[in-house]
Design a protein around this motif. Structure first.
Motif, PDB file in Angstrom:
ATOM      1  N   THR A  33       0.862  -1.170   0.000  1.00 44.09           N
ATOM      2  CA  THR A  33       0.000   0.000   0.000  1.00 44.09           C
ATOM      3  C   THR A  33       0.902   1.224   0.000  1.00 44.09           C
ATOM      4  O   THR A  33       1.766   1.365   0.867  1.00 44.09           O
ATOM      5  CB  THR A  33      -0.917   0.009   1.221  1.00 44.09           C
ATOM      6  N   ILE A  51      -3.151   4.287  -1.685  1.00 50.40           N
ATOM      7  CA  ILE A  51      -3.647   3.416  -2.744  1.00 50.40           C
ATOM      8  C   ILE A  51      -3.086   2.023  -2.497  1.00 50.40           C
ATOM      9  O   ILE A  51      -1.875   1.845  -2.294  1.00 50.40           O
ATOM     10  CB  ILE A  51      -3.272   3.961  -4.137  1.00 50.40           C
ATOM     11  N   THR A  52      -3.970   1.028  -2.507  1.00 50.06           N
ATOM     12  CA  THR A  52      -3.528  -0.335  -2.286  1.00 50.06           C
ATOM     13  C   THR A  52      -3.001  -0.938  -3.584  1.00 50.06           C
ATOM     14  O   THR A  52      -3.122  -0.359  -4.670  1.00 50.06           O
ATOM     15  CB  THR A  52      -4.673  -1.205  -1.770  1.00 50.06           C
ATOM     16  N   GLU A  54      -4.360  -3.208  -5.080  1.00 54.13           N
ATOM     17  CA  GLU A  54      -5.541  -3.454  -5.918  1.00 54.13           C
ATOM     18  C   GLU A  54      -6.180  -2.162  -6.405  1.00 54.13           C
ATOM     19  O   GLU A  54      -7.315  -2.164  -6.885  1.00 54.13           O
ATOM     20  CB  GLU A  54      -6.570  -4.274  -5.129  1.00 54.13           C
ATOM     21  N   GLN A  55      -5.457  -1.050  -6.234  1.00 49.16           N
ATOM     22  CA  GLN A  55      -5.910   0.254  -6.727  1.00 49.16           C
ATOM     23  C   GLN A  55      -7.073   0.836  -5.930  1.00 49.16           C
ATOM     24  O   GLN A  55      -7.767   1.726  -6.427  1.00 49.16           O
ATOM     25  CB  GLN A  55      -6.301   0.180  -8.225  1.00 49.16           C
ATOM     26  N   ILE A  56      -7.279   0.377  -4.730  1.00 47.67           N
ATOM     27  CA  ILE A  56      -8.288   0.984  -3.866  1.00 47.67           C
ATOM     28  C   ILE A  56      -7.676   2.228  -3.235  1.00 47.67           C
ATOM     29  O   ILE A  56      -6.556   2.174  -2.715  1.00 47.67           O
ATOM     30  CB  ILE A  56      -8.752   0.001  -2.791  1.00 47.67           C
ATOM     31  N   THR A  57      -8.413   3.324  -3.295  1.00 44.53           N
ATOM     32  CA  THR A  57      -7.862   4.597  -2.828  1.00 44.53           C
ATOM     33  C   THR A  57      -8.653   5.159  -1.644  1.00 44.53           C
ATOM     34  O   THR A  57      -9.828   4.835  -1.449  1.00 44.53           O
ATOM     35  CB  THR A  57      -7.861   5.641  -3.953  1.00 44.53           C
ATOM     36  N   ASN A  58      -7.984   5.999  -0.902  1.00 48.09           N
ATOM     37  CA  ASN A  58      -8.619   6.709   0.199  1.00 48.09           C
ATOM     38  C   ASN A  58      -7.948   8.064   0.332  1.00 48.09           C
ATOM     39  O   ASN A  58      -6.722   8.169   0.153  1.00 48.09           O
ATOM     40  CB  ASN A  58      -8.492   5.931   1.505  1.00 48.09           C
ATOM     41  N   SER A  70      -2.352   7.744  -7.800  1.00 47.88           N
ATOM     42  CA  SER A  70      -2.347   6.646  -8.765  1.00 47.88           C
ATOM     43  C   SER A  70      -1.001   5.929  -8.662  1.00 47.88           C
ATOM     44  O   SER A  70      -0.058   6.434  -8.055  1.00 47.88           O
ATOM     45  CB  SER A  70      -2.578   7.165 -10.187  1.00 47.88           C
TER      46      SER A  70
END
Length: 115
Positions: A33, A51-52, A54-58, A70
């Motif tokens: 991450t 961003i993880t 797996e492209q999960i963002t916060n 990104s």
């Protein structure tokens, strides 16, 4: 040896944009991450965006809608596109890589927003 090397900081006027980059080496990048944090003078370091793999963002509420994080796993690089910069975005921005107990920091890059 793990290295996180930030670049792209600078001096801009309010409303302008900057893109920060962080090139990672010495880690299996896709597992980590990746995050951007910032620290203004006299204030604690705070999360900007993560961003993880797996492209999960916060995002922090203060930057939602203005900043975009990104990553390019092929280049081992994470980016932070910063638009509509405000005076209060002035800080040293740090890149972070985290995976299980492993946690690494870059040296930081200065972003100054001033009129």
């Amino acid at each position: 040896q793990v290295q996180l090397v930030e670049s792209g900081g600078g001096l801009v006027q309010p409303g302008e944009s900057l893109r920060l980059s962080c090139a990672a080496s010495g880690i299996i990048f896709r597992l980590y991450t990746m995050g951007w944090y910032r620290q203004a003078p006299g204030k604690p370091r705070e999360l900007v965006a993560v961003i993880t793999g797996e492209q999960i963002t916060n995002y922090a509420d203060s930057v939602k809608g203005r900043f975009t994080i990104s990553r390019d796993n092929a280049k081992n690089t994470v980016y932070l596109q910063m638009n509509s910069l405000k005076l209060e975005d002035t800080a040293v921005y740090y890149c972070n890589a985290q995976f299980t107990i492993h946690n690494y920091w870059g040296q930081g890059t200065q972003v100054t927003v001033s009129s």
